[in-house]
Design an enzyme around this catalytic site. Sequence first.
Site, PDB file in Angstrom:
ATOM      1  N   HIS A   8       0.427 -16.504  -4.856  1.00 34.40           N
ATOM      2  CA  HIS A   8      -0.646 -16.209  -5.807  1.00 34.40           C
ATOM      3  C   HIS A   8      -0.140 -15.805  -7.187  1.00 34.40           C
ATOM      4  O   HIS A   8      -0.878 -15.226  -7.973  1.00 34.40           O
ATOM      5  CB  HIS A   8      -1.572 -15.138  -5.223  1.00 34.40           C
ATOM      6  CG  HIS A   8      -2.292 -15.603  -3.990  1.00 34.40           C
ATOM      7  ND1 HIS A   8      -2.799 -14.757  -3.036  1.00 34.40           N
ATOM      8  CD2 HIS A   8      -2.570 -16.865  -3.552  1.00 34.40           C
ATOM      9  CE1 HIS A   8      -3.378 -15.471  -2.067  1.00 34.40           C
ATOM     10  NE2 HIS A   8      -3.237 -16.749  -2.362  1.00 34.40           N
TER      11      HIS A   8
ATOM     12  N   THR B 297      -1.388  -8.127   6.178  1.00 34.84           N
ATOM     13  CA  THR B 297      -2.379  -9.067   5.645  1.00 34.84           C
ATOM     14  C   THR B 297      -3.532  -9.239   6.631  1.00 34.84           C
ATOM     15  O   THR B 297      -3.308  -9.315   7.835  1.00 34.84           O
ATOM     16  CB  THR B 297      -1.760 -10.445   5.308  1.00 34.84           C
ATOM     17  OG1 THR B 297      -2.809 -11.382   5.018  1.00 34.84           O
ATOM     18  CG2 THR B 297      -0.892 -10.995   6.418  1.00 34.84           C
ATOM     19  N   SER B 298      -4.730  -9.290   6.082  1.00 36.37           N
ATOM     20  CA  SER B 298      -5.900  -9.480   6.937  1.00 36.37           C
ATOM     21  C   SER B 298      -6.044 -10.952   7.344  1.00 36.37           C
ATOM     22  O   SER B 298      -6.886 -11.293   8.156  1.00 36.37           O
ATOM     23  CB  SER B 298      -7.164  -9.028   6.199  1.00 36.37           C
ATOM     24  OG  SER B 298      -7.358  -9.833   5.052  1.00 36.37           O
TER      25      SER B 298
ATOM     26  N   THR C 262       0.840  -1.214   0.000  1.00 30.99           N
ATOM     27  CA  THR C 262       0.000   0.000   0.000  1.00 30.99           C
ATOM     28  C   THR C 262       0.870   1.258   0.000  1.00 30.99           C
ATOM     29  O   THR C 262       0.509   2.261  -0.610  1.00 30.99           O
ATOM     30  CB  THR C 262      -0.963   0.044   1.217  1.00 30.99           C
ATOM     31  OG1 THR C 262      -0.217  -0.196   2.403  1.00 30.99           O
ATOM     32  CG2 THR C 262      -2.061  -0.991   1.089  1.00 30.99           C
TER      33      THR C 262
ATOM     34  N   CYS D 179      -2.886 -14.429 -28.072  1.00 30.19           N
ATOM     35  CA  CYS D 179      -1.591 -14.962 -28.515  1.00 30.19           C
ATOM     36  C   CYS D 179      -1.543 -14.955 -30.043  1.00 30.19           C
ATOM     37  O   CYS D 179      -2.583 -14.903 -30.701  1.00 30.19           O
ATOM     38  CB  CYS D 179      -1.451 -16.391 -28.007  1.00 30.19           C
ATOM     39  SG  CYS D 179       0.059 -17.230 -28.494  1.00 30.19           S
TER      40      CYS D 179
ATOM     41  N   ASN E 284       1.146 -11.355  -2.455  1.00 33.17           N
ATOM     42  CA  ASN E 284       1.093 -10.292  -3.464  1.00 33.17           C
ATOM     43  C   ASN E 284       1.502 -10.801  -4.839  1.00 33.17           C
ATOM     44  O   ASN E 284       2.245 -11.771  -4.973  1.00 33.17           O
ATOM     45  CB  ASN E 284       1.979  -9.120  -3.057  1.00 33.17           C
ATOM     46  CG  ASN E 284       1.436  -8.403  -1.832  1.00 33.17           C
ATOM     47  OD1 ASN E 284       0.308  -8.673  -1.420  1.00 33.17           O
ATOM     48  ND2 ASN E 284       2.220  -7.526  -1.249  1.00 33.17           N
ATOM     49  N   ILE E 285       1.031 -10.063  -5.830  1.00 30.31           N
ATOM     50  CA  ILE E 285       1.258 -10.476  -7.209  1.00 30.31           C
ATOM     51  C   ILE E 285       1.970  -9.374  -7.987  1.00 30.31           C
ATOM     52  O   ILE E 285       1.929  -9.329  -9.210  1.00 30.31           O
ATOM     53  CB  ILE E 285      -0.096 -10.826  -7.886  1.00 30.31           C
ATOM     54  CG1 ILE E 285      -1.105  -9.665  -7.714  1.00 30.31           C
ATOM     55  CG2 ILE E 285      -0.677 -12.098  -7.293  1.00 30.31           C
ATOM     56  CD1 ILE E 285      -2.441  -9.903  -8.423  1.00 30.31           C
ATOM     57  N   ASP E 286       2.612  -8.449  -7.245  1.00 25.67           N
ATOM     58  CA  ASP E 286       3.168  -7.261  -7.883  1.00 25.67           C
ATOM     59  C   ASP E 286       4.667  -7.326  -8.171  1.00 25.67           C
ATOM     60  O   ASP E 286       5.219  -6.397  -8.776  1.00 25.67           O
ATOM     61  CB  ASP E 286       2.842  -6.024  -7.034  1.00 25.67           C
ATOM     62  CG  ASP E 286       3.302  -6.163  -5.579  1.00 25.67           C
ATOM     63  OD1 ASP E 286       4.320  -6.837  -5.329  1.00 25.67           O
ATOM     64  OD2 ASP E 286       2.635  -5.597  -4.694  1.00 25.67           O
TER      65      ASP E 286
ATOM     66  N   PRO F 250      -3.395  -0.222  -3.940  1.00 31.63           N
ATOM     67  CA  PRO F 250      -4.428  -0.429  -2.919  1.00 31.63           C
ATOM     68  C   PRO F 250      -4.565  -1.902  -2.526  1.00 31.63           C
ATOM     69  O   PRO F 250      -4.380  -2.783  -3.362  1.00 31.63           O
ATOM     70  CB  PRO F 250      -5.711   0.074  -3.586  1.00 31.63           C
ATOM     71  CG  PRO F 250      -5.444   0.079  -5.048  1.00 31.63           C
ATOM     72  CD  PRO F 250      -3.964   0.236  -5.222  1.00 31.63           C
ATOM     73  N   ASP F 251      -4.869  -2.135  -1.250  1.00 27.68           N
ATOM     74  CA  ASP F 251      -5.158  -3.515  -0.840  1.00 27.68           C
ATOM     75  C   ASP F 251      -6.657  -3.763  -1.042  1.00 27.68           C
ATOM     76  O   ASP F 251      -7.335  -2.973  -1.694  1.00 27.68           O
ATOM     77  CB  ASP F 251      -4.699  -3.771   0.612  1.00 27.68           C
ATOM     78  CG  ASP F 251      -5.423  -2.892   1.621  1.00 27.68           C
ATOM     79  OD1 ASP F 251      -6.401  -2.203   1.254  1.00 27.68           O
ATOM     80  OD2 ASP F 251      -5.015  -2.889   2.799  1.00 27.68           O
ATOM     81  N   PHE F 252      -7.164  -4.843  -0.488  1.00 25.17           N
ATOM     82  CA  PHE F 252      -8.585  -5.125  -0.653  1.00 25.17           C
ATOM     83  C   PHE F 252      -9.413  -4.548   0.488  1.00 25.17           C
ATOM     84  O   PHE F 252     -10.475  -4.003   0.275  1.00 25.17           O
ATOM     85  CB  PHE F 252      -8.812  -6.648  -0.722  1.00 25.17           C
ATOM     86  CG  PHE F 252      -8.589  -7.237  -2.097  1.00 25.17           C
ATOM     87  CD1 PHE F 252      -8.234  -6.437  -3.175  1.00 25.17           C
ATOM     88  CD2 PHE F 252      -8.754  -8.592  -2.313  1.00 25.17           C
ATOM     89  CE1 PHE F 252      -8.034  -6.980  -4.436  1.00 25.17           C
ATOM     90  CE2 PHE F 252      -8.555  -9.146  -3.581  1.00 25.17           C
ATOM     91  CZ  PHE F 252      -8.195  -8.338  -4.640  1.00 25.17           C
ATOM     92  N   ARG F 253      -8.903  -4.690   1.728  1.00 20.19           N
ATOM     93  CA  ARG F 253      -9.782  -4.450   2.867  1.00 20.19           C
ATOM     94  C   ARG F 253      -9.518  -3.212   3.706  1.00 20.19           C
ATOM     95  O   ARG F 253     -10.166  -3.019   4.734  1.00 20.19           O
ATOM     96  CB  ARG F 253      -9.798  -5.702   3.765  1.00 20.19           C
ATOM     97  CG  ARG F 253     -10.473  -6.860   3.063  1.00 20.19           C
ATOM     98  CD  ARG F 253     -10.388  -8.173   3.815  1.00 20.19           C
ATOM     99  NE  ARG F 253     -10.880  -9.256   2.975  1.00 20.19           N
ATOM    100  CZ  ARG F 253     -10.158  -9.852   2.018  1.00 20.19           C
ATOM    101  NH1 ARG F 253      -8.903  -9.503   1.821  1.00 20.19           N
ATOM    102  NH2 ARG F 253     -10.677 -10.821   1.289  1.00 20.19           N
TER     103      ARG F 253
END
Length: 244
Positions: A123, A192-193, A30, A152, A106-108, A35-38
Amino acid sequence: MAVDERIEKLYKIISDSDNIVFFGGAGVSTESGIPDFRSQDGLYMMKYKYPPETIVSHTFFREKTEEFYEFYRDKMIYEDAKPNITHYFLAKLEQIGKLKAVVTQNIDGLHQAAGSKNVIELHGSTLRNYCMSCGKKYGLDAVLKTSGVPKCECGGIIRPDVVLYEEQLSEVDIERAITAIENADVLIIGGTSLSVYPAAGFIRGFSGSSLVLINKSATSYDRNADLLINMGLGEVFGELDKRF
Ligand SMILES: NC(=O)c1ccc[n+]([C@@H]2O[C@H](COP(=O)([O-])OP(=O)(O)OC[C@H]3O[C@@H](n4cnc5c(N)ncnc54)[C@H](O)[C@@H]3O)[C@@H](O)[C@H]2O)c1
Ligand SMILES: [Zn+2]
């Protein structure tokens, strides 16, 4: 315990250990502007037709691929985001031999961008993409520099190498994460929540000496923490970074 005392206690825990594992989530990024989710300004609070977890699900991807990509390009990809002090501090702890692994939801890709080597991306990553028909691998541009559903050269649909809701985590990553956590002496959980499973369940395998939890808001795991710090990660690690 006063804030200073808590940070001092964390300093001691980190100083005394060479077997730390960090388990993190969207709150780690963040402060990089993702932005996170919660949180208050997380994606849940923004008004969409569907909640974010519905959109980034397997069913939604399959049935409404174009809408998925609209949201995904707009809210899940942050091309210009840079690692923040938390990513850099964790990379430093690895480099000086204290930290064994970062397990992230995270996927960043920001942990690797900061220099961390042993990163377990439960993830997946938005930086990797592949064709669902022929398997050809693509970078971020295949999704970012296109519109609609990315295709593709073989005509197949390109999808991100991320684990959508309803999809299975990779067995290899599960194994690596569980092993790292089981063997750790110190587990630092942050940002993390702890509400996304099975990822959040992996911390239960920890049996080391200190469980540290740093999160702005309360989690269901707070009572299990040996040291609980309800603060921003940047504030905590920014303070400690000067001392390592
Ligand atoms: N950056 C990313 O890659 C990204 C962003 C959004 C969502 N996601 C995905 O969505 C899922 C969401 O679950 P989650 O638990 O990771 O996130 P979450 O949004 O459920 O929880 C984030 C938690 O971090 C805390 N937080 C936010 N900023 C913080 C800070 N600066 N310092 C300390 N705490 C802070 C919040 O209070 C909240 O409890 C994950 O599976 C993740 O893959 C990833
Ligand atoms: Zn293909």
